[in-house]
Design an enzyme around this catalytic site. Structure first.
Site, PDB file in Angstrom:
ATOM      1  N   LYS A 140       0.822  -1.216   0.000  1.00 48.09           N
ATOM      2  CA  LYS A 140       0.000   0.000   0.000  1.00 48.09           C
ATOM      3  C   LYS A 140       0.856   1.266   0.000  1.00 48.09           C
ATOM      4  O   LYS A 140       0.542   2.245  -0.683  1.00 48.09           O
ATOM      5  CB  LYS A 140      -0.953  -0.021   1.195  1.00 48.09           C
ATOM      6  CG  LYS A 140      -1.989  -1.143   1.100  1.00 48.09           C
ATOM      7  CD  LYS A 140      -3.048  -1.048   2.177  1.00 48.09           C
ATOM      8  CE  LYS A 140      -3.995  -2.241   2.123  1.00 48.09           C
ATOM      9  NZ  LYS A 140      -4.668  -2.410   0.811  1.00 48.09           N
ATOM     10  N   GLU A 157      -9.288  -4.926  -1.361  1.00 50.82           N
ATOM     11  CA  GLU A 157      -9.107  -6.359  -1.595  1.00 50.82           C
ATOM     12  C   GLU A 157      -9.879  -7.056  -0.489  1.00 50.82           C
ATOM     13  O   GLU A 157      -9.541  -6.934   0.686  1.00 50.82           O
ATOM     14  CB  GLU A 157      -7.621  -6.720  -1.571  1.00 50.82           C
ATOM     15  CG  GLU A 157      -7.344  -8.087  -2.167  1.00 50.82           C
ATOM     16  CD  GLU A 157      -7.463  -9.183  -1.134  1.00 50.82           C
ATOM     17  OE1 GLU A 157      -8.558  -9.789  -1.038  1.00 50.82           O
ATOM     18  OE2 GLU A 157      -6.488  -9.432  -0.430  1.00 50.82           O
ATOM     19  N   CYS A 163      -5.553 -14.788   1.091  1.00 49.48           N
ATOM     20  CA  CYS A 163      -6.791 -14.334   0.446  1.00 49.48           C
ATOM     21  C   CYS A 163      -7.085 -15.086  -0.846  1.00 49.48           C
ATOM     22  O   CYS A 163      -8.246 -15.341  -1.176  1.00 49.48           O
ATOM     23  CB  CYS A 163      -6.705 -12.841   0.130  1.00 49.48           C
ATOM     24  SG  CYS A 163      -6.389 -11.793   1.554  1.00 49.48           S
ATOM     25  N   GLU A 183      -3.846  -3.703  -6.859  1.00 51.40           N
ATOM     26  CA  GLU A 183      -2.576  -3.411  -6.207  1.00 51.40           C
ATOM     27  C   GLU A 183      -1.465  -4.015  -7.052  1.00 51.40           C
ATOM     28  O   GLU A 183      -1.665  -5.019  -7.733  1.00 51.40           O
ATOM     29  CB  GLU A 183      -2.545  -3.966  -4.782  1.00 51.40           C
ATOM     30  CG  GLU A 183      -3.540  -3.249  -3.876  1.00 51.40           C
ATOM     31  CD  GLU A 183      -3.412  -3.600  -2.415  1.00 51.40           C
ATOM     32  OE1 GLU A 183      -3.191  -2.666  -1.623  1.00 51.40           O
ATOM     33  OE2 GLU A 183      -3.547  -4.789  -2.070  1.00 51.40           O
TER      34      GLU A 183
END
Length: 490
Positions: free
Chosen positions: A162, A252, A286, A464
């Site tokens: 990030k 996300e 994830c 991202e």
């Protein structure tokens, strides 16, 4: 005194005390030890951080592209020099095996920062001719102050994913790590300062989503929020962002990804891929491919190979470098995973292996759950529909290609998907029909810095990594220049 002591907030280039009195504990999930006491930020601390970030961002954005690039490259060097120290801290905080944190978490995060440091000089505008006496040029300008809200499964990697594009584009960031795993984000703030980042350009506020996250997502001084977490929380973040100052968002939000094994696949390779797609990081990834679709005719053979692979899992103390399977991130999360496992049993799925907590001997004090494989699963089962975020594989059988594509897409999620086949034509034909943002053919899980990652449907908004992400941390200013006469209609 706990191993890592009292942890303060990081604002304006230094550690500072919270304006409030609330604290929370960091717990090592391998043994239940309290390893740190962490201060909780308040709304007043958010205001302080925004003020510091606003001032710091002006200094940062005024630097040349090469100056910003050099500072971020220094941070990359420091991250790599301190890799082992940071990996051990991450292992204590998350329970992830040291064999994993030493080779993945800091390494891949540093790669992303290095990638964006190299891209800074390519943030260029355009020159667009209109006629002999007039042209337009564009500038890519930073958004200003942005917020990052991280998840607990890859703390320092997410902080870098990030912050790297945000800082590269000339923004300042206020980062809120998960309250479950907050420690390495604070170390990252130290490293950025040591590398020469101006004060206020990267700040870390620890605390809960309901307090700190709420204050960040509604603050008028923040231009964008990048969030990683669950769907429900993501909807709240998006509503807050829209309801305050129409903030841009990147999200996300997880997945329930399909892994399709075709009848021509090398089953040994398919089993290895399925293992990585389900049990790496104890299943807390994830993009995990937890819905494993196998041709009905190959079910028994595939199950035998999975059982053989499970024998190669080495569970234990995550600081032992021979271990490749650690505890879950927390004791409450272990209970959540066990509830899903019990629901699978109740709904008629057959336990091929595992299905229980690990409570004997060295595991007694930790948040361990045995690697679990369910078979004879149905699409309507809770374990097949919901994101468990633990070491739980569901094997489903199918008859033909059209059927498996339809069933693979029958999900509110759309983060990832993968197939295993020797047929190149089939590989591309099927992948193009799968409703997922990240897809793999004959592999699983790699997310290099160059690769944009993000989801379809409820799995996210935006991307991202990759060049496209850098562009979304800027805004375009268009300027028309007239070199000739100006004629008014009045």
């Amino acid at each position: 005194m706990s191993r890592y002591g009292l942890q303060q907030l990081y604002i304006n280039g230094a550690y500072v005390d919270s304006t409030g009195n609330d604290t929370f504990d960091a717990v090592n999930p391998a043994n239940g030890d309290i390893i740190a006491c962490i201060q909780s930020a308040t709304a007043a601390d958010v205001d302080r951080a925004v003020s510091a970030a606003t001032a710091g961002q002006k200094v940062w954005a005024a630097m040349t592209a090469m100056e910003r690039s050099r500072i971020l490259r220094r941070a990359v060097d420091i991250l790599r020099e301190r890799n082992d120290e940071l990996a051990l801290l991450e292992t204590h905080d998350t329970g992830k095996p040291l064999s994993e944190t030493r080779t993945v978490d800091i390494v891949t995060g540093a790669d992303v920062l290095e990638y964006y440091a190299g891209l800074i000089p390519m943030l260029e505008g355009q020159q667009i001719p209109l006629r002999d006496t007039s042209f337009v040029y564009t500038r890519r300008e930073p958004l200003g102050v942005v917020a990052g809200i991280g998840a607990w499964n890859y703390p320092i990697q997410i902080a870098l994913w990030k912050s790297a594009p945000a800082l590269a584009a000339g923004n300042a960031m206020i980062f809120k790590p998960s309250e479950v795993t907050s420690l390495t984000a604070l170390k990252l703030a130290e490293i950025y300062t040591e590398a020469g980042l101006p004060a206020g350009v990267f700040n870390v506020l620890t605390g809960t989503g309901k307090s700190v996250g709420q204050a960040l997502t509604t603050h008028p001084g923040i231009a964008k929020v990048s969030f990683t977490g669950g769907i429900a929380s993501g909807k709240t973040v998006m509503a807050n962002a829209a309801g305050s100052t129409l903030k841009d968002v990147t999200m996300e939000l997880g997945g329930k990804s399909p892994l399709i094994i075709f009848d021509d696949a090398d089953l040994d390779k398919a089993a290895d891929i399925a293992m990585m797609a389900n049990f790496f990081s104890s299943g807390q990834v994830c993009t995990n491919g937890t819905r494993v679709f196998v041709p009905k005719a190959l079910q028994a053979q595939f199950e035998e190979k999975i059982l053989a692979c499970v024998q190669r899992i080495r569970a234990g103390d995550p600081t032992d470098e021979s271990v490749n399977f650690g505890p879950l991130v927390s004791f409450p999360h272990r209970e959540s995973v066990l509830r899903y496992i019990e629901s699978g049993k109740r709904e008629g799925a057959r336990v091929l292996v595992g299905g229980e907590p690990m409570t004997d001997g060295d595991y007694a004090q930790g948040a361990y759950v045995a690697p679990t494989v369910f078979t004879d699963c149905r699409d309507d089962m809770k374990i097949v529909r919901k994101e468990i975020f633990g070491p739980v594989m569901s094997i489903l059988t199918y008859q033909d290609e059209d059927e498996v594509i339809r069933r693979a897409n029958d999900s509110e999620y759309g983060l990832a998907a993968g197939i295993v086949t020797r047929d190149l034509n089939r590989a591309h034909r099927v992948i193009h029909q799968l409703e997922a943002g990240i897809c793999w053919i004959n592999t699983w899980g790699e997310s290099p810095a160059e690769m944009p990652v993000g989801g379809y449907k409820h799995s996210g908004v935006g991307r991202e990594n990759g060049v496209t992400t850098l562009e979304h941390y800027t805004q375009i200013k268009s300027i028309q220049v007239e070199l000739g006469e100006f004629r008014s209609v009045f």
